[in-house]
Design a protein around this motif. Sequence first.
Motif, PDB file in Angstrom:
ATOM      1  N   GLN A  67       0.917  -1.054   0.128  1.00 16.55           N
ATOM      2  CA  GLN A  67      -0.015   0.012  -0.352  1.00 16.55           C
ATOM      3  C   GLN A  67       1.235   1.171  -0.414  1.00 16.55           C
ATOM      4  O   GLN A  67       0.536   2.598  -0.785  1.00 16.55           O
ATOM      5  CB  GLN A  67      -0.712  -0.160   1.017  1.00 16.55           C
ATOM      6  CG  GLN A  67      -2.276   1.434   1.020  1.00 16.55           C
ATOM      7  CD  GLN A  67      -2.635   0.986  -0.207  1.00 16.55           C
ATOM      8  OE1 GLN A  67      -3.178   0.137  -0.245  1.00 16.55           O
ATOM      9  NE2 GLN A  67      -3.339   2.429  -0.375  1.00 16.55           N
ATOM     10  N   ASN A 107       2.892   1.810  -3.403  1.00 13.65           N
ATOM     11  CA  ASN A 107       1.317   2.130  -4.265  1.00 13.65           C
ATOM     12  C   ASN A 107       1.533   3.657  -4.198  1.00 13.65           C
ATOM     13  O   ASN A 107       1.298   4.157  -4.806  1.00 13.65           O
ATOM     14  CB  ASN A 107       0.208   1.772  -4.163  1.00 13.65           C
ATOM     15  CG  ASN A 107       0.021  -0.047  -4.775  1.00 13.65           C
ATOM     16  OD1 ASN A 107       0.751  -0.615  -5.252  1.00 13.65           O
ATOM     17  ND2 ASN A 107      -0.343  -1.249  -4.427  1.00 13.65           N
ATOM     18  N   ASN A 108       1.072   4.186  -2.933  1.00 11.96           N
ATOM     19  CA  ASN A 108       1.303   5.464  -3.311  1.00 11.96           C
ATOM     20  C   ASN A 108       1.748   6.438  -2.972  1.00 11.96           C
ATOM     21  O   ASN A 108       1.576   7.218  -3.641  1.00 11.96           O
ATOM     22  CB  ASN A 108       0.729   6.322  -1.186  1.00 11.96           C
ATOM     23  CG  ASN A 108      -0.524   5.199  -0.503  1.00 11.96           C
ATOM     24  OD1 ASN A 108      -1.951   4.682  -1.494  1.00 11.96           O
ATOM     25  ND2 ASN A 108      -0.907   4.683   0.733  1.00 11.96           N
ATOM     26  N   SER A 119       1.558   6.821  -7.122  1.00 12.48           N
ATOM     27  CA  SER A 119       1.299   7.735  -7.110  1.00 12.48           C
ATOM     28  C   SER A 119       0.920   8.986  -6.855  1.00 12.48           C
ATOM     29  O   SER A 119       1.409   9.863  -7.952  1.00 12.48           O
ATOM     30  CB  SER A 119      -0.210   7.132  -6.458  1.00 12.48           C
ATOM     31  OG  SER A 119      -1.226   8.110  -6.317  1.00 12.48           O
ATOM     32  N   GLN A 120       2.032   9.137  -5.604  1.00 12.88           N
ATOM     33  CA  GLN A 120       2.830  10.642  -5.909  1.00 12.88           C
ATOM     34  C   GLN A 120       3.822  10.698  -7.123  1.00 12.88           C
ATOM     35  O   GLN A 120       3.766  11.889  -7.065  1.00 12.88           O
ATOM     36  CB  GLN A 120       3.305  10.402  -4.344  1.00 12.88           C
ATOM     37  CG  GLN A 120       2.746  10.464  -3.097  1.00 12.88           C
ATOM     38  CD  GLN A 120       2.919  10.753  -1.895  1.00 12.88           C
ATOM     39  OE1 GLN A 120       4.057  10.746  -1.473  1.00 12.88           O
ATOM     40  NE2 GLN A 120       2.068  10.561  -0.823  1.00 12.88           N
ATOM     41  N   GLN A 168       4.028   9.691  -9.926  1.00 15.58           N
ATOM     42  CA  GLN A 168       2.509  10.178 -10.731  1.00 15.58           C
ATOM     43  C   GLN A 168       2.442  11.923 -11.127  1.00 15.58           C
ATOM     44  O   GLN A 168       2.357  12.470 -11.836  1.00 15.58           O
ATOM     45  CB  GLN A 168       1.552   9.024 -11.224  1.00 15.58           C
ATOM     46  CG  GLN A 168       2.492   8.308 -11.560  1.00 15.58           C
ATOM     47  CD  GLN A 168       1.191   7.284 -11.793  1.00 15.58           C
ATOM     48  OE1 GLN A 168       0.502   6.380 -11.816  1.00 15.58           O
ATOM     49  NE2 GLN A 168       1.814   6.103 -12.465  1.00 15.58           N
ATOM     50  N   ASP A 169       1.938  11.593  -9.922  1.00 12.55           N
ATOM     51  CA  ASP A 169       1.518  12.896  -9.445  1.00 12.55           C
ATOM     52  C   ASP A 169       2.484  14.271  -9.789  1.00 12.55           C
ATOM     53  O   ASP A 169       2.133  15.459 -10.290  1.00 12.55           O
ATOM     54  CB  ASP A 169       0.747  13.259  -8.156  1.00 12.55           C
ATOM     55  CG  ASP A 169      -0.753  12.541  -8.140  1.00 12.55           C
ATOM     56  OD1 ASP A 169      -0.909  12.459  -9.220  1.00 12.55           O
ATOM     57  OD2 ASP A 169      -1.299  12.832  -7.037  1.00 12.55           O
TER      58      ASP A 169
END
Length: 70
Positions: A32, A35-36, A39-40, A42-43
């Motif tokens: 998890q 994954n977080n 995602s960060q 990518q942002d």
Amino acid sequence: MSDITIDGKEYKKEEMSEEQVAIVGKLATIQQSKNNLLSQVQDLEILADVYVGKFKTATPEKTEEKQAEK
């Protein structure tokens, strides 16, 4: 209970030892977090692209000074 898949192999939670259940919990937490973080990233890549675009369209300071002199 539910089955848990690790490296493509399914394990029944009710057949696991307490140690294995604890390890699976830690693995889930790590996944998890991973994954977080992905995602960060990518942002942040999107945000960096936005600012690169803003930089390219911004008027350089020297050009502004020359236009003010005219």
